[in-house]
Design a protein around this motif. Structure first.
Motif, short mmCIF file in Angstrom:
data_model
loop_
_atom_site.label_atom_id
_atom_site.label_comp_id
_atom_site.label_asym_id
_atom_site.label_seq_id
_atom_site.Cartn_x
_atom_site.Cartn_y
_atom_site.Cartn_z
N LEU A 1 44.77 47.60 52.07
CA LEU A 1 43.84 48.16 51.09
C LEU A 1 44.44 49.40 50.43
CD1 LEU A 1 40.43 47.85 52.98
CD2 LEU A 1 41.45 46.26 51.36
N LYS A 2 45.10 50.24 51.22
CA LYS A 2 45.75 51.44 50.67
C LYS A 2 46.84 51.05 49.68
CE LYS A 2 45.13 54.09 54.94
NZ LYS A 2 45.86 54.69 56.09
N LEU A 3 47.62 50.04 50.04
CA LEU A 3 48.70 49.58 49.15
C LEU A 3 48.13 49.04 47.85
CD1 LEU A 3 51.75 49.01 48.80
CD2 LEU A 3 51.32 46.75 49.80
N ALA A 4 47.07 48.24 47.94
CA ALA A 4 46.46 47.68 46.73
C ALA A 4 45.88 48.77 45.84
CB ALA A 4 45.37 46.68 47.12
N ALA A 5 45.34 49.83 46.46
CA ALA A 5 44.74 50.91 45.68
C ALA A 5 45.77 51.68 44.88
CB ALA A 5 43.99 51.87 46.62
N ALA A 6 47.00 51.68 45.33
CA ALA A 6 48.04 52.48 44.68
C ALA A 6 48.56 51.86 43.38
CB ALA A 6 49.21 52.69 45.64
N TYR A 7 48.25 50.60 43.13
CA TYR A 7 48.77 49.91 41.94
C TYR A 7 47.60 49.34 41.14
CZ TYR A 7 53.20 50.26 44.40
OH TYR A 7 54.31 50.74 45.06
N ASP A 8 47.62 49.57 39.84
CA ASP A 8 46.54 49.12 38.97
C ASP A 8 46.77 47.67 38.56
OD1 ASP A 8 44.11 49.75 37.74
OD2 ASP A 8 45.08 50.06 35.81
N LEU A 9 46.66 46.76 39.54
CA LEU A 9 46.93 45.35 39.35
C LEU A 9 45.77 44.52 39.87
CD1 LEU A 9 50.63 45.36 40.64
CD2 LEU A 9 49.91 45.07 38.25
N PRO A 10 45.65 43.26 39.43
CA PRO A 10 44.59 42.40 39.96
C PRO A 10 44.74 42.20 41.47
CG PRO A 10 45.51 41.46 37.95
CD PRO A 10 46.41 42.60 38.34
N VAL A 11 43.62 42.07 42.14
CA VAL A 11 43.60 41.84 43.60
C VAL A 11 42.74 40.62 43.87
CG1 VAL A 11 43.00 42.79 45.85
CG2 VAL A 11 43.82 44.32 44.05
N LEU A 12 43.22 39.76 44.76
CA LEU A 12 42.46 38.59 45.20
C LEU A 12 42.18 38.74 46.69
CD1 LEU A 12 41.21 35.82 44.68
CD2 LEU A 12 43.44 34.79 45.13
N ILE A 13 40.90 38.92 47.04
CA ILE A 13 40.49 39.10 48.42
C ILE A 13 39.92 37.79 48.94
CG2 ILE A 13 39.03 40.42 50.00
CD1 ILE A 13 38.97 42.64 47.89
N CYS A 14 40.51 37.26 49.99
CA CYS A 14 40.06 36.00 50.58
C CYS A 14 39.53 36.26 51.99
CB CYS A 14 41.20 34.98 50.63
SG CYS A 14 41.88 34.54 49.01
N GLY A 15 38.59 35.46 52.40
CA GLY A 15 38.05 35.61 53.75
C GLY A 15 36.78 34.82 53.91
N GLU A 16 36.43 34.53 55.16
CA GLU A 16 35.21 33.78 55.45
C GLU A 16 33.99 34.59 55.06
OE1 GLU A 16 35.15 32.57 59.49
OE2 GLU A 16 37.02 31.41 59.37
N THR A 17 32.86 33.92 54.98
CA THR A 17 31.62 34.60 54.65
C THR A 17 31.30 35.66 55.70
OG1 THR A 17 29.26 34.29 54.18
CG2 THR A 17 30.22 32.87 55.84
N GLY A 18 30.84 36.82 55.24
CA GLY A 18 30.42 37.88 56.15
C GLY A 18 31.53 38.75 56.70
N THR A 19 32.76 38.58 56.24
CA THR A 19 33.86 39.38 56.78
C THR A 19 33.94 40.77 56.15
OG1 THR A 19 35.34 38.26 55.21
CG2 THR A 19 35.34 37.46 57.48
N GLY A 20 33.35 40.95 54.98
CA GLY A 20 33.39 42.26 54.33
C GLY A 20 34.31 42.31 53.13
N LYS A 21 34.26 41.27 52.29
CA LYS A 21 35.16 41.23 51.13
C LYS A 21 34.76 42.26 50.08
CE LYS A 21 34.46 36.76 50.64
NZ LYS A 21 33.76 36.47 51.91
N GLU A 22 33.46 42.42 49.83
CA GLU A 22 33.05 43.44 48.86
C GLU A 22 33.33 44.84 49.39
OE1 GLU A 22 29.24 45.06 46.24
OE2 GLU A 22 29.06 43.17 47.32
#
Length: 342
Positions: free
Chosen positions: A56-77
């Motif tokens: 998450l820290k790495l993704a925050a450092a770059y202004d690029l699209p992010v695709l978050i995958c995971g089962e329901t209820g894992t905390g994607k939002e």
């Protein structure tokens, strides 16, 4: 000629003298579109969660699209909001859209906005869409795998050009935002079966993040204690202590609903005073037809008992009782109807 909208009020005041913000109608970020969570809310001591926070820290450092995958209820939002709160866009809006909850005939107007009179029932002055509302911040597209195929091409063009055109409009509108998407569906399989555009998948999958599932984490006890304390604080009641038997039940369960399911189970524990054996003991053999009927009856009985306890504790306030149980108000009314008169 109307005044332009300025974000720097101090500079404007030097130019025009004493003038109020109200007179200028300087827009502020709606509270509804502010991110509410940060990296500190991504709880977990397991190495999987440590690696997740690093991602998450790495993704925050770059202004690029992010695709978050995971089962329901894992905390994607939660992950998306953590990225936003750490990024250079943290002061901008965090606008979310659930692509699965909006009817396909309305989602285009919801995202792109529309001009006045664009269709029957449209506002005469038009309406900005979520892309415009998210300018300067993040547009979070939840359940991106459920976006209609016809609209995926429009989203791809926005990512390529940085412009949108309102429904019924002709002039392009420039936007400056970051796209973060989430899905619990296997997008690669959807691409292979033609239900998701391959070019859009590659455009979104620049910074992929996989949220760990609860059953693979070794910090269930720590997480459960943290959630119990948080839920108890929210409900203004003492936090119960998990027994050794409670811990065994928690560890034995497979948690198909992940952290959301765990939070709901712990909320019911606070309300009813015990963990529900019927819903947590996953080590029992598959029940027969009669056993399934008995199990369903027992689970319904426990649900009604929890409902009565929540209503009593909430002083009859149905909205508060629903929040205590972790269910919607509509679900609460359905339970009341099933239960019948007391």
């Amino acid at each position: 000629m109307g005044l332009a909208l300025f974000s720097d009020y101090d500079a404007l005041k030097k130019t025009y003298g004493r003038i109020s913000k109200a007179e200028l109608a300087i827009p502020s970020k709606p509270k509804a579109w502010q991110s509410k969570f940060g990296l500190d809310d991504v709880i977990g001591t397991d190495p999987l969660m440590e690696a997740h926070r690093d991602a998450l820290k790495l993704a925050a450092a770059y202004d690029l699209p992010v695709l978050i995958c995971g089962e329901t209820g894992t905390g994607k939002e939660l992950a998306a909001q953590a990225i936003h709160s750490l990024s250079d866009r943290s002061t901008g809006p965090f606008v979310w859209v659930n692509c699965a909850s909006i009817p396909s005939e309305l989602i285009e107007a919801e995202l792109f906005g529309y001009e006045g009179g664009a269709f029957t029932g449209a506002r005469s002055q038009g309406k900005p869409g979520k892309f415009e509302l998210a300018t300067g911040g993040v547009l979070f597209l939840d359940e991106i795998g459920d976006m209609p195929l016809a609209l995926q091409g429009s989203l791809l063009r926005v990512l390529q050009t940085g412009e949108i055109v309102r429904v019924g409009g002709t002039n392009p509108v420039g936007i400056d935002l970051r796209i973060i998407c989430a899905t619990n569906k296997p997008l690669v399989e959807l691409v292979q079966t033609g239900r998701f555009r391959e070019d859009l998948y590659h455009r979104l999958n620049v910074l992929p993040i996989e949220v760990p599932v609860l059953r693979e984490r070794g910090d269930l006890a720590h997480l459960a204690e943290h959630l119990l304390a948080r839920i108890a604080t929210r409900l203004s009641v003492p936090a119960p202590v998990l027994t050794a038997e409670d811990h065994e039940r928690l560890v034995a369960h497979t948690w198909p609903g992940n952290v959301r399911e765990l939070e709901n189970a712990l909320t019911r524990m606070i309300v009813t005073g015990h963990l529900s054996t019927a819903s947590l003991d996953s080590r029992r053999p598959s029940p027969s037809a009669n056993a399934k009927s008995d199990l369903k009856s027992r689970m319904k009985s426990e649900a009604h008992a929890a409902l009565r306890a929540a209503l009593q504790q909430a002083g009859g306030n149905k909205q508060r009782a629903a929040e205590m149980l972790g269910i919607s108000r509509a679900q609460l009314y359905r339970l009341l109807k099933e239960q019948g008169p007391a």
